[in-house]
Write a protein that holds these residues in place. Structure first.
Motif, PDB file in Angstrom:
ATOM      1  N   THR A  90       0.947  -1.147  -0.642  1.00 39.09           N
ATOM      2  CA  THR A  90       0.237  -0.050  -0.153  1.00 39.09           C
ATOM      3  C   THR A  90       0.406   0.855   0.152  1.00 39.09           C
ATOM      4  N   ARG A  91       2.431   1.220   0.854  1.00 34.24           N
ATOM      5  CA  ARG A  91       3.283   2.310   0.608  1.00 34.24           C
ATOM      6  C   ARG A  91       3.379   2.309  -0.526  1.00 34.24           C
ATOM      7  N   HIS A  92       3.837   1.411  -1.198  1.00 32.51           N
ATOM      8  CA  HIS A  92       4.630   2.007  -2.795  1.00 32.51           C
ATOM      9  C   HIS A  92       3.871   1.207  -3.900  1.00 32.51           C
ATOM     10  N   ARG A  93       3.069   1.287  -3.452  1.00 38.91           N
ATOM     11  CA  ARG A  93       1.747   0.904  -4.959  1.00 38.91           C
ATOM     12  C   ARG A  93       2.012   0.995  -5.944  1.00 38.91           C
ATOM     13  N   ALA A  94       1.674   2.029  -6.697  1.00 38.84           N
ATOM     14  CA  ALA A  94       2.770   2.673  -7.659  1.00 38.84           C
ATOM     15  C   ALA A  94       4.040   1.682  -8.217  1.00 38.84           C
ATOM     16  N   ALA A  95       4.811   1.906  -7.401  1.00 38.57           N
ATOM     17  CA  ALA A  95       5.776   1.197  -8.076  1.00 38.57           C
ATOM     18  C   ALA A  95       5.451  -0.255  -8.488  1.00 38.57           C
ATOM     19  N   PHE A  96       5.301  -1.387  -7.467  1.00 41.69           N
ATOM     20  CA  PHE A  96       4.516  -2.906  -8.133  1.00 41.69           C
ATOM     21  C   PHE A  96       3.193  -2.540  -8.902  1.00 41.69           C
ATOM     22  N   GLU A  97       2.778  -1.550  -8.769  1.00 39.35           N
ATOM     23  CA  GLU A  97       1.595  -1.588 -10.372  1.00 39.35           C
ATOM     24  C   GLU A  97       1.910  -1.503 -11.370  1.00 39.35           C
ATOM     25  N   ALA A  98       2.889  -0.807 -11.669  1.00 41.78           N
ATOM     26  CA  ALA A  98       4.275  -0.915 -12.687  1.00 41.78           C
ATOM     27  C   ALA A  98       4.659  -2.051 -12.940  1.00 41.78           C
ATOM     28  N   ARG A  99       4.914  -2.791 -12.087  1.00 39.72           N
ATOM     29  CA  ARG A  99       5.101  -3.915 -12.656  1.00 39.72           C
ATOM     30  C   ARG A  99       5.082  -5.299 -12.903  1.00 39.72           C
ATOM     31  N   ALA A 100       3.577  -5.305 -11.979  1.00 37.95           N
ATOM     32  CA  ALA A 100       2.702  -6.212 -12.290  1.00 37.95           C
ATOM     33  C   ALA A 100       1.326  -6.258 -11.410  1.00 37.95           C
ATOM     34  N   ARG A 101       0.252  -7.030 -12.080  1.00 37.34           N
ATOM     35  CA  ARG A 101      -0.753  -6.582 -11.376  1.00 37.34           C
ATOM     36  C   ARG A 101      -1.242  -6.905  -9.881  1.00 37.34           C
ATOM     37  N   LEU A 102      -1.639  -6.059  -9.238  1.00 37.90           N
ATOM     38  CA  LEU A 102      -2.016  -6.652  -7.772  1.00 37.90           C
ATOM     39  C   LEU A 102      -2.933  -7.286  -7.682  1.00 37.90           C
ATOM     40  N   ILE A 103      -2.694  -8.371  -6.743  1.00 35.36           N
ATOM     41  CA  ILE A 103      -4.306  -9.494  -6.204  1.00 35.36           C
ATOM     42  C   ILE A 103      -4.701  -8.954  -4.384  1.00 35.36           C
ATOM     43  N   MET A 104      -5.175  -6.787  -4.509  1.00 31.88           N
ATOM     44  CA  MET A 104      -5.693  -7.003  -3.963  1.00 31.88           C
ATOM     45  C   MET A 104      -6.966  -5.604  -3.829  1.00 31.88           C
ATOM     46  N   PRO A 105      -7.394  -5.480  -3.380  1.00 28.92           N
ATOM     47  CA  PRO A 105      -8.927  -4.227  -4.003  1.00 28.92           C
ATOM     48  C   PRO A 105      -7.837  -2.646  -4.421  1.00 28.92           C
ATOM     49  N   GLU A 106      -8.994  -2.063  -5.158  1.00 30.26           N
ATOM     50  CA  GLU A 106      -8.624  -0.751  -5.256  1.00 30.26           C
ATOM     51  C   GLU A 106      -8.235  -0.009  -4.002  1.00 30.26           C
ATOM     52  N   ALA A 107      -6.966   0.865  -4.777  1.00 29.08           N
ATOM     53  CA  ALA A 107      -6.361   1.886  -3.377  1.00 29.08           C
ATOM     54  C   ALA A 107      -7.368   2.375  -3.044  1.00 29.08           C
ATOM     55  N   GLU A 108      -8.286   2.769  -2.973  1.00 35.51           N
ATOM     56  CA  GLU A 108      -9.388   3.544  -3.063  1.00 35.51           C
ATOM     57  C   GLU A 108     -10.483   2.702  -1.570  1.00 35.51           C
ATOM     58  N   THR A 109     -10.439   1.889  -2.020  1.00 29.03           N
ATOM     59  CA  THR A 109     -11.023   0.619  -0.802  1.00 29.03           C
ATOM     60  C   THR A 109      -9.897   0.328   0.424  1.00 29.03           C
ATOM     61  N   VAL A 110      -8.951   0.325  -0.109  1.00 30.09           N
ATOM     62  CA  VAL A 110      -8.193  -0.720   1.141  1.00 30.09           C
ATOM     63  C   VAL A 110      -8.137   0.420   1.881  1.00 30.09           C
ATOM     64  N   GLU A 111      -7.918   2.290   1.021  1.00 29.22           N
ATOM     65  CA  GLU A 111      -7.911   3.374   2.095  1.00 29.22           C
ATOM     66  C   GLU A 111      -8.760   3.064   3.013  1.00 29.22           C
ATOM     67  N   THR A 112     -10.040   2.693   2.597  1.00 26.27           N
ATOM     68  CA  THR A 112     -11.309   3.208   3.559  1.00 26.27           C
ATOM     69  C   THR A 112     -11.313   1.932   4.583  1.00 26.27           C
ATOM     70  N   CYS A 113     -11.508   0.662   4.204  1.00 29.18           N
ATOM     71  CA  CYS A 113     -11.019  -0.707   5.365  1.00 29.18           C
ATOM     72  C   CYS A 113     -10.070  -0.324   6.124  1.00 29.18           C
ATOM     73  N   MET A 114      -9.186   0.491   5.872  1.00 33.21           N
ATOM     74  CA  MET A 114      -8.266   0.579   6.663  1.00 33.21           C
ATOM     75  C   MET A 114      -8.444   1.299   8.167  1.00 33.21           C
ATOM     76  N   ASN A 115      -8.816   2.502   7.648  1.00 35.06           N
ATOM     77  CA  ASN A 115      -9.641   3.241   8.613  1.00 35.06           C
ATOM     78  C   ASN A 115     -10.570   2.678   9.707  1.00 35.06           C
ATOM     79  N   LYS A 116     -10.422   2.459  10.380  1.00 32.06           N
ATOM     80  CA  LYS A 116     -11.709   2.049  11.615  1.00 32.06           C
ATOM     81  C   LYS A 116     -12.835   3.182  11.781  1.00 32.06           C
ATOM     82  N   THR A 117     -12.173   4.386  11.380  1.00 32.37           N
ATOM     83  CA  THR A 117     -13.067   5.414  11.873  1.00 32.37           C
ATOM     84  C   THR A 117     -14.005   5.645  10.619  1.00 32.37           C
ATOM     85  N   ALA A 118     -13.967   5.879   9.411  1.00 29.57           N
ATOM     86  CA  ALA A 118     -14.097   5.985   8.511  1.00 29.57           C
ATOM     87  C   ALA A 118     -15.428   4.202   8.249  1.00 29.57           C
TER      88      ALA A 118
END
Length: 425
Positions: A90-118
């Motif tokens: 998540t911290r370096h998502r752009a670097a990894f996305e430039a090299r391969a596809r990711l098995i994880m949700p979209e960045a916005e979804t990850v950000e929301t899920c990792m914010n318990k307040t949200a």
């Protein structure tokens, strides 16, 4: 499905069922390993591995090593398989996305899920079961929230997977215990959540979804954890019929988030009152062994979703799995018991009875790591105290960076071209 090269980031217990499922599906699995890898590099389902410094506790020393390896040995897909791995990507998502596809949700979804307040605010909006809570930013707010909510209560970080005084959460019985457990505000947390404590086991729902459509889900009740108060990782779990409020909550959240990929939603269910409260959604693979054994092929589904391939899912996503499938993390059980015996927190007779039950469960349940057809990682884990000195390589150490133009760390269990024949499993 065409054979793909898959890189696993993070080397926790969750990596083993993913590696096995993908290898058996005909893919070639690679992994970076550290001193905390549970000997993932010894698995027969891993085609190649290389060493890097640990991803915990949230540092980035491993980044140049991992990116260097990926540049020299391209893969098709990358998947985080641990809390630290998920945060790292998540911290370096752009670097990894430039090299391969990711098995994880979209960045916005990850950000929301990792914010318990949200997520708590979203639960209130959608009508998902949630115990009364307050957000606090200082000790005065904490005391006021405790007075309003009443005891017992639970104090937890506002960010998923963060720790509070070395624990995932603090269960507080009264004001005296609150003063003892939190003598000062933890500087690393700008905000905490204070919530009414609902007594009961954690119910985890392992699921796969495609753009908000639930494909399959497994509900697992955690009967034991590696912490004495039930706040730790599951050491004994069993698949159960879906709890109505849990099922409803998962479906609402997945649909609203337009969730795509695999994930783990957690709730607390009180066995006496039936009260249910949402805990969190971990946007990553979790409890993979028991969900795979119960019949949810979420590892393969996650790969298909990431690569745009169709998933043949049943009409009822909750009809996929078998009930009564049991899972055990024996080392976690043993570690807790040993620590409690050392601290005189358990009587000798009770300790013997628990040890006996741990042994029975070890014989009867699916294991977090041990697989009779892939036994070496478990042997390494239980022999670690004797062989861990073999892991004292410089490339494991924080700050280690390969010299420009020099080869990357040597492969572990790998051919000279870093590959092995596919589908060894």
């Amino acid at each position: 499905m065409t054979s793909l090269r898959v890189m696993l980031i993070g080397d926790a217990r969750m990596a083993f069922p993913v590696a096995k499922a993908l290898n058996q599906a005909g893919h070639r699995v690679f992994a970076g390993v550290s001193t905390s890898s549970n000997y993932l590099e010894w698995s027969r389902h891993v085609s190649g591995a290389f060493r890097h410094s640990p991803l915990e506790p949230g540092t980035d020393e491993a980044l140049p090593v991992i990116l260097n390896w990926l540049d020299r040995h391209p893969v098709d897909v990358i998947q985080p398989v641990s809390e630290a791995g998920s945060r790292f990507i998540t911290r370096h998502r752009a670097a990894f996305e430039a090299r391969a596809r990711l098995i994880m949700p979209e960045a916005e979804t990850v950000e929301t899920c990792m914010n318990k307040t949200a997520m708590f605010a979203l639960c209130e909006t959608l009508g998902v079961a949630l115990a009364p809570h307050r957000r606090v930013q200082d000790m005065a707010g904490l005391q006021a929230a405790a007075a309003t909510i009443g005891y017992p209560l639970i104090v937890k970080p506002a960010v998923v997977d963060a720790e509070l005084f070395g624990r995932k959460a603090l269960i507080i019985a009264d004001a005296a215990q609150l003063a003892d457990a939190m003598p000062h505000w933890p500087d690393i947390h700008p905000e905490l959540i204070v919530q009414k404590y609902v007594a009961g086991p954690r119910h985890s729902v392992i699921f796969s979804a495609d753009r908000g459509r639930l494909l399959g889900a497994v509900e697992i009740k955690a009967a034991r954890t590696h912490e004495y108060d039930g706040t730790g990782y599951t050491t004994y779990g069993v698949t159960v019929d879906p709890t109505p409020l849990v099922r409803e909550g998962v479906e609402k959240l997945v649909a609203h988030l337009a969730y795509s990929s695999t994930g783990c939603a957690q709730f607390i269910v009180c066995p006496t009152t039936g009260e249910v409260t949402f805990m969190e959604i971990n946007p990553r693979v979790s409890l993979g062994r028991i969900s795979e054994c119960a019949g949810l092929p979420h590892s393969v589904w996650g790969l298909k979703l990431a690569t745009g391939q169709p998933v043949a899912a049943p009409a009822d996503p909750w009809a996929v799995y078998r009930r009564g499938v049991r899972y055990v993390w024996t080392k976690g059980d043993l570690t807790l018991l040993i620590n409690q015996v050392k601290r005189a927190q358990v009587a000798p007779g009770a300790a013997l009875r628990r040890l006996t039950q741990i042994g029975i469960d070890a014989l009867q349940c699916a294991h977090a790591i041990f697989d009779p057809l892939d036994p070496l990682p478990a042997l390494g884990t239980y022999s670690n105290i004797l062989i861990k000195r073999w892991r004292r390589h410089p490339e494991y150490q924080p700050g280690w960076v390969p010299v420009s133009g020099a080869p990357t760390p040597g492969p572990v269990r790998s051919d000279p071209d870093w590959t092995r024949s596919p589908a060894r499993g």
